[in-house]
Design a protein around this motif. Structure first.
Motif, PDB file in Angstrom:
ATOM      1  N   ILE A 426      -8.970   7.751   4.483  1.00  0.00           N
ATOM      2  CA  ILE A 426      -8.470   6.664   4.113  1.00  0.00           C
ATOM      3  C   ILE A 426      -8.901   5.920   3.049  1.00  0.00           C
ATOM      4  N   THR A 427      -8.031   5.756   1.937  1.00  0.00           N
ATOM      5  CA  THR A 427      -8.807   5.168   0.707  1.00  0.00           C
ATOM      6  C   THR A 427      -7.714   4.131   0.186  1.00  0.00           C
ATOM      7  N   ILE A 428      -8.021   2.842  -0.012  1.00  0.00           N
ATOM      8  CA  ILE A 428      -7.399   1.897  -0.435  1.00  0.00           C
ATOM      9  C   ILE A 428      -7.556   1.251  -2.035  1.00  0.00           C
ATOM     10  N   TRP A 429      -6.600   1.791  -2.699  1.00  0.00           N
ATOM     11  CA  TRP A 429      -6.747   1.291  -4.305  1.00  0.00           C
ATOM     12  C   TRP A 429      -6.438   0.204  -4.594  1.00  0.00           C
ATOM     13  N   ASP A 430      -6.690  -0.566  -5.519  1.00  0.00           N
ATOM     14  CA  ASP A 430      -6.502  -1.753  -6.289  1.00  0.00           C
ATOM     15  C   ASP A 430      -5.694  -1.564  -7.367  1.00  0.00           C
ATOM     16  N   GLU A 431      -4.430  -1.562  -7.506  1.00  0.00           N
ATOM     17  CA  GLU A 431      -3.724  -0.898  -8.746  1.00  0.00           C
ATOM     18  C   GLU A 431      -3.841  -1.790  -9.871  1.00  0.00           C
ATOM     19  N   HIS A 432      -4.015  -3.050  -9.669  1.00  0.00           N
ATOM     20  CA  HIS A 432      -4.120  -4.015 -10.891  1.00  0.00           C
ATOM     21  C   HIS A 432      -5.475  -3.829 -11.436  1.00  0.00           C
ATOM     22  N   LEU A 433      -6.561  -3.474 -10.910  1.00  0.00           N
ATOM     23  CA  LEU A 433      -7.886  -3.316 -11.275  1.00  0.00           C
ATOM     24  C   LEU A 433      -8.053  -1.805 -11.620  1.00  0.00           C
ATOM     25  N   GLY A 434      -7.466  -1.009 -10.746  1.00  0.00           N
ATOM     26  CA  GLY A 434      -7.761   0.231 -10.906  1.00  0.00           C
ATOM     27  C   GLY A 434      -9.015   1.061 -10.445  1.00  0.00           C
ATOM     28  N   TYR A 435      -9.452   0.537  -9.248  1.00  0.00           N
ATOM     29  CA  TYR A 435     -10.581   1.231  -8.760  1.00  0.00           C
ATOM     30  C   TYR A 435     -10.518   1.143  -7.086  1.00  0.00           C
ATOM     31  N   PRO A 436     -10.813   1.986  -6.349  1.00  0.00           N
ATOM     32  CA  PRO A 436     -10.896   1.945  -4.920  1.00  0.00           C
ATOM     33  C   PRO A 436     -11.613   0.541  -4.247  1.00  0.00           C
ATOM     34  N   LEU A 437     -11.050   0.017  -3.332  1.00  0.00           N
ATOM     35  CA  LEU A 437     -11.497  -1.230  -2.502  1.00  0.00           C
ATOM     36  C   LEU A 437     -12.398  -0.375  -1.413  1.00  0.00           C
ATOM     37  N   SER A 438     -11.910   0.484  -0.679  1.00  0.00           N
ATOM     38  CA  SER A 438     -12.559   0.935   0.456  1.00  0.00           C
ATOM     39  C   SER A 438     -12.096   2.466   0.884  1.00  0.00           C
ATOM     40  N   VAL A 439     -13.137   3.110   1.292  1.00  0.00           N
ATOM     41  CA  VAL A 439     -12.947   4.436   2.086  1.00  0.00           C
ATOM     42  C   VAL A 439     -13.374   4.528   3.246  1.00  0.00           C
ATOM     43  N   THR A 440     -12.754   4.753   3.864  1.00  0.00           N
ATOM     44  CA  THR A 440     -12.734   4.955   5.460  1.00  0.00           C
ATOM     45  C   THR A 440     -12.557   6.570   6.162  1.00  0.00           C
ATOM     46  N   ALA A 441     -13.585   6.757   6.618  1.00  0.00           N
ATOM     47  CA  ALA A 441     -13.469   8.307   7.364  1.00  0.00           C
ATOM     48  C   ALA A 441     -13.590   8.231   8.807  1.00  0.00           C
ATOM     49  N   ILE A 442     -12.360   8.642   9.499  1.00  0.00           N
ATOM     50  CA  ILE A 442     -12.415   8.720  10.922  1.00  0.00           C
ATOM     51  C   ILE A 442     -13.028   9.929  11.403  1.00  0.00           C
ATOM     52  N   LEU A 443     -14.252   9.827  12.133  1.00  0.00           N
ATOM     53  CA  LEU A 443     -15.188  10.707  12.441  1.00  0.00           C
ATOM     54  C   LEU A 443     -14.535  11.618  13.428  1.00  0.00           C
ATOM     55  N   GLU A 444     -13.652  11.279  14.250  1.00  0.00           N
ATOM     56  CA  GLU A 444     -13.284  11.990  15.275  1.00  0.00           C
ATOM     57  C   GLU A 444     -11.912  13.031  14.738  1.00  0.00           C
ATOM     58  N   GLU A 445     -11.563  14.002  15.412  1.00  0.00           N
ATOM     59  CA  GLU A 445     -10.742  14.813  14.773  1.00  0.00           C
ATOM     60  C   GLU A 445      -9.292  14.294  15.056  1.00  0.00           C
ATOM     61  N   ARG A 446      -8.604  13.728  13.973  1.00  0.00           N
ATOM     62  CA  ARG A 446      -7.311  12.889  14.123  1.00  0.00           C
ATOM     63  C   ARG A 446      -6.512  13.501  12.866  1.00  0.00           C
ATOM     64  N   LEU A 447      -5.131  13.528  13.125  1.00  0.00           N
ATOM     65  CA  LEU A 447      -4.278  13.978  12.064  1.00  0.00           C
ATOM     66  C   LEU A 447      -3.476  12.440  11.905  1.00  0.00           C
ATOM     67  N   ILE A 448      -3.421  11.817  10.651  1.00  0.00           N
ATOM     68  CA  ILE A 448      -2.918  10.600  10.370  1.00  0.00           C
ATOM     69  C   ILE A 448      -1.499  10.935   9.964  1.00  0.00           C
ATOM     70  N   ARG A 449      -0.472  10.480  10.488  1.00  0.00           N
ATOM     71  CA  ARG A 449       1.191  10.726  10.215  1.00  0.00           C
ATOM     72  C   ARG A 449       1.789   9.830   9.322  1.00  0.00           C
ATOM     73  N   SER A 450       1.175   8.589   9.625  1.00  0.00           N
ATOM     74  CA  SER A 450       1.909   7.388   8.721  1.00  0.00           C
ATOM     75  C   SER A 450       1.015   6.332   8.565  1.00  0.00           C
ATOM     76  N   ILE A 451       1.054   5.480   7.415  1.00  0.00           N
ATOM     77  CA  ILE A 451       0.145   4.482   7.267  1.00  0.00           C
ATOM     78  C   ILE A 451       1.029   3.302   6.668  1.00  0.00           C
ATOM     79  N   HIS A 452       0.530   1.993   7.069  1.00  0.00           N
ATOM     80  CA  HIS A 452       1.494   0.963   6.775  1.00  0.00           C
ATOM     81  C   HIS A 452       0.533  -0.202   6.562  1.00  0.00           C
ATOM     82  N   PHE A 453       0.945  -1.338   5.563  1.00  0.00           N
ATOM     83  CA  PHE A 453       0.136  -2.639   5.352  1.00  0.00           C
ATOM     84  C   PHE A 453       0.901  -3.515   6.278  1.00  0.00           C
ATOM     85  N   LEU A 454      -0.010  -4.353   6.881  1.00  0.00           N
ATOM     86  CA  LEU A 454       0.599  -5.473   7.810  1.00  0.00           C
ATOM     87  C   LEU A 454       0.361  -6.776   7.086  1.00  0.00           C
TER      88      LEU A 454
END
Length: 454
Positions: A426-454
């Motif tokens: 999962i990579t979070i980008w800051d569109e105004h600044l144009g660079y990634p804020l964070s990169v998170t790798a889930i070590l376990e074998e998981r399939l991400i089907r949806s993602i949402h901001f809270l």
């Protein structure tokens, strides 16, 4: 005197000396109730009843313990509805815009006021079932609505002064056999653009429409002024004029108010599978590249079909055991028929030139990624309207990812973009600044089907 001449012999025990079942607890019985002892089969019945009673008591004790433990937990607050509104038919979906609630019904549309939950308007001219609805507030008590019915048709409505006005059916065709169904509909914040993902028999594409909301507002103001002038003129009519008007009524279709139609701005098709190169030299491939300032989709390469086939043969021979163990299945590459797209505000990611005039609260581009694709494509929306829309435009910006993109999301403030790939990264980008804020790798074998901001 008696003198024992032989040693005392103790006889061995025998079954005759064993206590009988009835005599085992004879010394514990009450002599007065000795005759009250139950006989078979009543003793067995009594034993079973006592066993059932003991089991029931154990269950009751466990439930009481669970009830006491539940009381110690923090109980959520229960909220009850403060008001309710009655609808005609079955309610399938709803959308909130301004001070109105728009409800999609099994027989059409209905609008309710949030303040008193009273119905102010209904549309049931076609008696069609509305399955999805999107609404946006345009200001001046005007709203734009996109409704999808059970047949996959997209209806564009304009709501003004508590009345629905049908503008256009976006994917309507005269030939029913060639009708395309809507898979997803997105209305941009502010109601400037609308995106419709369509599917046909063997193809899929994305259409972006520019909504002339400023023209709609001006046209409604003119019609309101004309209606007021007509109302003043009617007040000065005589009885003879009214009689002549009744003799020559105006047809209903002539009295319908017409507004400007939306303009098809962009038509995006899924990427084609990459095949072998047809270029004879590197110079021919470089001629197809614009200026080399951005990454492309990978079509202009120099890899031949024979090279790919040779690489595939080497891979299969090297990992033959693993492929056989996993049960290899032959699958042909198919064109993806599902896409995820978002409207984006002006930012450094879109690379909008200084000569282009953009507004900070109006979307300047869209991001699109198709199922199974590694590329996230960006398209600018400040395009000139043409009579013939380009059916396969090139993306203005391409982001290649290490793995196919599974899903994406844009924050409510339109500043952050989240990408989730099939390798659980999962990579979070800051569109105004144009660079990634964070990169998170889930070590376990998981399939991400949806993602949402809270």
């Amino acid at each position: 005197a008696y003198i024992q001449k032989h040693p005392l012999n103790i006889p061995p025990p025998s079954e005759n000396d064993w206590l009988k079942n009835d005599e085992e607890d004879f010394f514990l019985q009450d002599p007065d109730r000795k005759r009250d002892a139950l006989s078979q089969p009543f003793r067995m019945v009594n034993k079973l009843v006592m066993m059932v009673f003991e089991n029931a008591m154990e269950i009751i004790e466990k439930r009481e313990m669970l009830r006491e433990a539940q009381k110690l937990k923090v109980q959520p607050t229960k909220f009850f509805p403060t008001a309710e509104f009655q609808v005609t038919g079955r309610a399938n979906c709803l959308a909130v815009s301004g001070k109105y609630i728009f409800v999609g019904l099994s027989v059409g549309l209905a609008a309710f006021k949030i303040s008193d939950c009273k119905e102010v308007c209904a549309w049931d001219a076609v008696k069609t079932e509305i399955c999805a609805i999107h609404a946006s507030d345009l200001g001046h008590e005007c709203h734009v609505l996109l409704a999808v019915d059970e047949m996959g048709l997209v209806w564009l409505f304009f709501f003004h002064k508590e009345s629905f006005l049908l503008i256009q059916i976006l994917n309507e065709t005269e030939d029913i056999s060639k009708r395309n169904t809507s898979v997803e509909v997105v209305l941009s914040p502010g109601g400037d653009y609308a995106g419709v993902l369509l599917q046909g028999n063997a193809k899929a594409w994305l259409e972006i429409y520019r909504l002339p909301k400023d023209s709609w507002l001006k046209e409604m103001e003119k019609k309101a002024g004309a209606a007021e002038a007509c109302r003043e003129k009617r007040s000065s009519w005589t009885s003879t004029d009214i009689f002549l008007l009744q003799e020559s009524p105006v047809p209903a279709n002539k009295a319908d108010r017409k507004l400007s139609l939306p303009a098809l701005l962009l038509q995006v098709k899924p990427p084609k599978p990459i095949t072998g190169s047809s270029f004879k030299s590197p110079l021919d491939a470089l001629k197809k590249v614009d200026d080399g300032s951005m990454l492309g989709l990978g079509y202009n390469h120099l890899i031949k079909d024979s090279q790919w086939e040779q690489q595939e043969a080497i891979f299969r021979s090297t990992y033959r055991d693993y492929l056989e163990a996993e049960g290899e299945r032959e699958s042909k590459e198919e064109i993806p028929r599902r896409a995820t797209f978002h409207f984006l505000l002006p930012s450094r990611i879109l690379q909008v030139g200084p000569e282009m005039k953009v507004q900070p609260d109006v979307p300047a581009g869209i991001s699109v990624h198709w199922d199974g694709s590694h590329n996230l494509c960006f398209y600018l929306l400040n395009r000139l309207l043409k009579e013939q829309v380009d059916s396969d435009p090139k993306p203005d910006v391409v982001w290649p990812c290490a793995a196919p993109i599974a899903c994406s999301a844009v924050s409510s403030c339109s500043r952050y973009l989240a990408l989730a790939c099939e390798d659980a990264t999962i990579t979070i980008w800051d569109e105004h600044l144009g660079y990634p804020l964070s990169v998170t790798a889930i070590l376990e074998e998981r399939l991400i089907r949806s993602i949402h901001f809270l």
